[in-house]
Design a protein around this motif. Structure first.
Motif, PDB file in Angstrom:
ATOM      1  N   MET A   1       0.828  -1.204   0.000  1.00  0.00           N
ATOM      2  CA  MET A   1       0.000   0.000   0.000  1.00  0.00           C
ATOM      3  C   MET A   1       0.858   1.249   0.000  1.00  0.00           C
ATOM      4  O   MET A   1       0.975   1.973   0.979  1.00  0.00           O
ATOM      5  N   ASP A   2       1.521   1.418  -1.122  1.00  0.00           N
ATOM      6  CA  ASP A   2       2.414   2.544  -1.333  1.00  0.00           C
ATOM      7  C   ASP A   2       1.591   3.830  -1.326  1.00  0.00           C
ATOM      8  O   ASP A   2       0.571   3.932  -1.983  1.00  0.00           O
ATOM      9  N   ALA A   3       2.045   4.795  -0.550  1.00  0.00           N
ATOM     10  CA  ALA A   3       1.254   6.009  -0.342  1.00  0.00           C
ATOM     11  C   ALA A   3       1.032   6.798  -1.628  1.00  0.00           C
ATOM     12  O   ALA A   3       0.132   7.603  -1.716  1.00  0.00           O
ATOM     13  N   LYS A   4       1.873   6.536  -2.648  1.00  0.00           N
ATOM     14  CA  LYS A   4       1.757   7.354  -3.857  1.00  0.00           C
ATOM     15  C   LYS A   4       0.866   6.723  -4.920  1.00  0.00           C
ATOM     16  O   LYS A   4       0.316   7.416  -5.764  1.00  0.00           O
ATOM     17  N   THR A   5       0.776   5.411  -4.891  1.00  0.00           N
ATOM     18  CA  THR A   5      -0.005   4.757  -5.941  1.00  0.00           C
ATOM     19  C   THR A   5      -1.459   4.624  -5.533  1.00  0.00           C
ATOM     20  O   THR A   5      -1.769   4.029  -4.514  1.00  0.00           O
ATOM     21  N   PHE A   6      -2.306   5.208  -6.337  1.00  0.00           N
ATOM     22  CA  PHE A   6      -3.727   5.089  -6.066  1.00  0.00           C
ATOM     23  C   PHE A   6      -4.393   4.444  -7.267  1.00  0.00           C
ATOM     24  O   PHE A   6      -4.843   5.119  -8.173  1.00  0.00           O
ATOM     25  N   ASP A   7      -4.388   3.123  -7.334  1.00  0.00           N
ATOM     26  CA  ASP A   7      -5.201   2.516  -8.378  1.00  0.00           C
ATOM     27  C   ASP A   7      -5.778   1.216  -7.857  1.00  0.00           C
ATOM     28  O   ASP A   7      -5.291   0.632  -6.890  1.00  0.00           O
ATOM     29  N   GLU A  17      -2.064  -9.905  -1.023  1.00  0.00           N
ATOM     30  CA  GLU A  17      -0.716 -10.254  -0.568  1.00  0.00           C
ATOM     31  C   GLU A  17      -0.580 -10.145   0.942  1.00  0.00           C
ATOM     32  O   GLU A  17       0.110 -10.936   1.571  1.00  0.00           O
ATOM     33  N   ASN A  18      -1.277  -9.150   1.511  1.00  0.00           N
ATOM     34  CA  ASN A  18      -1.187  -8.962   2.957  1.00  0.00           C
ATOM     35  C   ASN A  18      -2.199  -9.811   3.727  1.00  0.00           C
ATOM     36  O   ASN A  18      -2.339  -9.667   4.941  1.00  0.00           O
ATOM     37  N   GLY A  19      -2.924 -10.660   3.018  1.00  0.00           N
ATOM     38  CA  GLY A  19      -3.881 -11.542   3.691  1.00  0.00           C
ATOM     39  C   GLY A  19      -5.035 -10.795   4.334  1.00  0.00           C
ATOM     40  O   GLY A  19      -5.612 -11.255   5.318  1.00  0.00           O
ATOM     41  N   ILE A  20      -5.377  -9.635   3.782  1.00  0.00           N
ATOM     42  CA  ILE A  20      -6.501  -8.867   4.332  1.00  0.00           C
ATOM     43  C   ILE A  20      -7.803  -9.298   3.647  1.00  0.00           C
ATOM     44  O   ILE A  20      -8.837  -9.473   4.281  1.00  0.00           O
ATOM     45  N   LEU A  21      -7.716  -9.485   2.336  1.00  0.00           N
ATOM     46  CA  LEU A  21      -8.844 -10.061   1.581  1.00  0.00           C
ATOM     47  C   LEU A  21      -8.369 -11.355   0.934  1.00  0.00           C
ATOM     48  O   LEU A  21      -7.181 -11.539   0.686  1.00  0.00           O
ATOM     49  N   PHE A  22      -9.333 -12.240   0.654  1.00  0.00           N
ATOM     50  CA  PHE A  22      -9.028 -13.525   0.016  1.00  0.00           C
ATOM     51  C   PHE A  22      -9.836 -13.663  -1.268  1.00  0.00           C
ATOM     52  O   PHE A  22     -11.038 -13.371  -1.277  1.00  0.00           O
ATOM     53  N   PHE A 286      -7.235   0.940   5.766  1.00  0.00           N
ATOM     54  CA  PHE A 286      -6.048   0.159   5.386  1.00  0.00           C
ATOM     55  C   PHE A 286      -5.235   0.906   4.324  1.00  0.00           C
ATOM     56  O   PHE A 286      -4.011   0.881   4.336  1.00  0.00           O
ATOM     57  N   ARG A 287      -5.939   1.552   3.405  1.00  0.00           N
ATOM     58  CA  ARG A 287      -5.262   2.271   2.321  1.00  0.00           C
ATOM     59  C   ARG A 287      -4.383   3.405   2.860  1.00  0.00           C
ATOM     60  O   ARG A 287      -3.265   3.600   2.434  1.00  0.00           O
ATOM     61  N   HIS A 288      -4.944   4.146   3.819  1.00  0.00           N
ATOM     62  CA  HIS A 288      -4.224   5.341   4.286  1.00  0.00           C
ATOM     63  C   HIS A 288      -3.290   5.067   5.461  1.00  0.00           C
ATOM     64  O   HIS A 288      -2.309   5.774   5.635  1.00  0.00           O
ATOM     65  N   HIS A 289      -3.617   4.065   6.282  1.00  0.00           N
ATOM     66  CA  HIS A 289      -2.801   3.857   7.482  1.00  0.00           C
ATOM     67  C   HIS A 289      -1.949   2.595   7.431  1.00  0.00           C
ATOM     68  O   HIS A 289      -1.220   2.311   8.366  1.00  0.00           O
ATOM     69  N   GLY A 290      -2.056   1.830   6.346  1.00  0.00           N
ATOM     70  CA  GLY A 290      -1.183   0.663   6.181  1.00  0.00           C
ATOM     71  C   GLY A 290      -1.855  -0.658   6.485  1.00  0.00           C
ATOM     72  O   GLY A 290      -2.921  -0.702   7.111  1.00  0.00           O
ATOM     73  N   PRO A 291      -1.213  -1.762   6.044  1.00  0.00           N
ATOM     74  CA  PRO A 291      -1.826  -3.088   6.146  1.00  0.00           C
ATOM     75  C   PRO A 291      -1.889  -3.644   7.574  1.00  0.00           C
ATOM     76  O   PRO A 291      -2.669  -4.547   7.839  1.00  0.00           O
ATOM     77  N   ASP A 292      -1.059  -3.094   8.463  1.00  0.00           N
ATOM     78  CA  ASP A 292      -1.040  -3.609   9.831  1.00  0.00           C
ATOM     79  C   ASP A 292      -1.804  -2.660  10.759  1.00  0.00           C
ATOM     80  O   ASP A 292      -1.289  -1.607  11.150  1.00  0.00           O
ATOM     81  N   ALA A 293      -3.009  -3.059  11.140  1.00  0.00           N
ATOM     82  CA  ALA A 293      -3.859  -2.167  11.926  1.00  0.00           C
ATOM     83  C   ALA A 293      -3.234  -1.829  13.279  1.00  0.00           C
ATOM     84  O   ALA A 293      -3.494  -0.772  13.849  1.00  0.00           O
TER      85      ALA A 293
END
Lengths: 307, 81
Positions: A1-7, A17-22, A286-293
């Protein structure tokens, strides 16, 4: 979740990849991790806490609703492309053999199914109106409900913020035009403050529903002209086209007339709802604060987990 | 043209308004025209006059009275002629 890429694609890939969704093999249909569900649960508690002073009656409807109710609601006039009816096999042994044969040949076996009495719920408040109308006249001070339901909309997409099955939490006010408008106003303020407390960038804008066809273009223009719908937008998969995470809708007396929702004096009720797209808010977090809550900013964690 | 439009709309089963009793410039929304009925009206007019309303005309204002409908329809039929 790179802060610059929004797509959409990079966000979806990163969620997998981060196992947040399957993945399920169907666009817009995903499994959710425990961490994702925990965020949703905490956000729902936040919503309930903010709405608590209003003393709403909580009702949880299942994700399927009466097909007759959906038909009478007018949903097929406006959104035939999004609706989903539940079909089942109702044949005998002969038809069953035929079905298996068609399936084995790769044919369209679904034609042997028939529509059941169920449709998938398209928005949490659809089952509410007839339920309330059946209870008799609405009291002069109006009624307030808090709802939550899985909802279905047929719009397969690679955009993780456009799921086919997702949860919506809603407050619905049924009352006079003045009561429901002031309800909506209060949530426009509270909703924005709530999202800002989660350290998410947002803006509120006039909006319209995705009504079907050219006639729908006209419905959408009417809706905008009359200022009936506002959305709170957060950049999730695009900065130029931020995602609607909360919506604030004034239905005028549409549902009042459709369902015969009236006051004791026979006047039709107006209604308004504020909807919270739970997966969308979680995705924004998750998008703005990262994959690890657990590594989210302390102030954000405090709002969600502190109480 | 207004009379042709009035009788067309009066016969439409999905637009429950008493067009016969409405003045040319009476506001149809005030008379109870719903958004959905206005879409039915738009489709019926397109069929009757063999026209297609451009998106810029698909607004509440275009369909707000018999007079403004007639105005829009005559613009489009003139263009087609």
């Amino acid at each position: 979740m790179d802060a610059k890429t929004f797509d959409s694609k990079s966000l979806l890939d990163s969620l997998f990849e981060n196992g947040i969704l399957f993945e399920s093999g169907v666009d817009g249909l995903y499994g959710r991790s425990g961490a994702f569900e925990d965020v949703i649960e905490r956000f729902e508690r936040l919503v309930t806490r903010l709405g608590a002073p209003d003393k709403a009656t909580r009702i949880h409807f299942p994700p399927g609703m009466s097909r007759a109710t959906l038909e009478k609601s007018g949903y097929m006039k406006s959104f035939p492309q999004l609706a989903g009816c539940v079909h089942s096999f109702m044949g005998g042994e002969r038809e069953h053999a035929q079905l298996l044969g068609m399936m084995a040949d790769g044919g369209d076996w679904t034609e042997l199914q028939k529509a059941t009495d169920l449709a998938l719920t398209p928005a949490a408040c659809y089952p509410l109106y007839p339920t309330i109308a059946a209870r008799g006249p609405v009291p002069a001070q109006g009624l307030l409900f808090e709802l939550s339901s899985y909802c279905f909309r047929h719009e397969p997409s690679k955009d993780p913020a456009r799921m086919q099955l997702f949860r919506m939490r809603e407050f619905v006010k049924i009352g006079t035009a003045e009561q429901v408008r002031s309800f909506r106003e209060s949530w426009l303020k509270r909703g924005r403050a709530m999202i800002e407390s989660l350290d998410l960038p947002c803006e509120v804008d006039l909006a319209n529903d995705p009504f079907f066809g050219r006639g729908g273009r006209m419905m959408a223009n009417n809706q905008r002209d009359q200022g009936l719908k506002f959305e709170l937008l957060i950049p999730v998969t695009s900065i130029e086209k931020p995602t609607a995470c909360l919506s604030f809708n004034y239905h005028q007396d549409h549902f009042g007339q459709t369902w015969g929702l009236k006051f004791a004096d026979g006047e039709f009720c107006h209604s308004a709802c504020v909807g919270f797209g739970l997966e969308r808010v979680a995705l924004a977090l998750f998008r703005h604060h990262g994959p690890d809550a657990e590594a989210w900013p302390a102030a954000v964690r405090d709002v969600l987990w502190g109480v | 043209m207004i009379d042709q439009i009035r009788s067309l709309l009066e016969q439409h089963p999905m637009i429950p308004l008493n067009f016969g009793a409405l003045a040319d410039d009476a506001n149809l929304y005030d008379a109870g025209l719903t958004s959905f009925a206005s879409v039915q009206m738009m489709l019926a007019l397109e069929e009757e006059f063999d026209i297609e309303f451009p998106e810029t005309m698909l607004t509440r204002r275009t369909f707000s009275s018999l007079a403004s409908i007639a105005d829009a329809v005559s613009q489009l039929t003139r263009k087609a002629a």
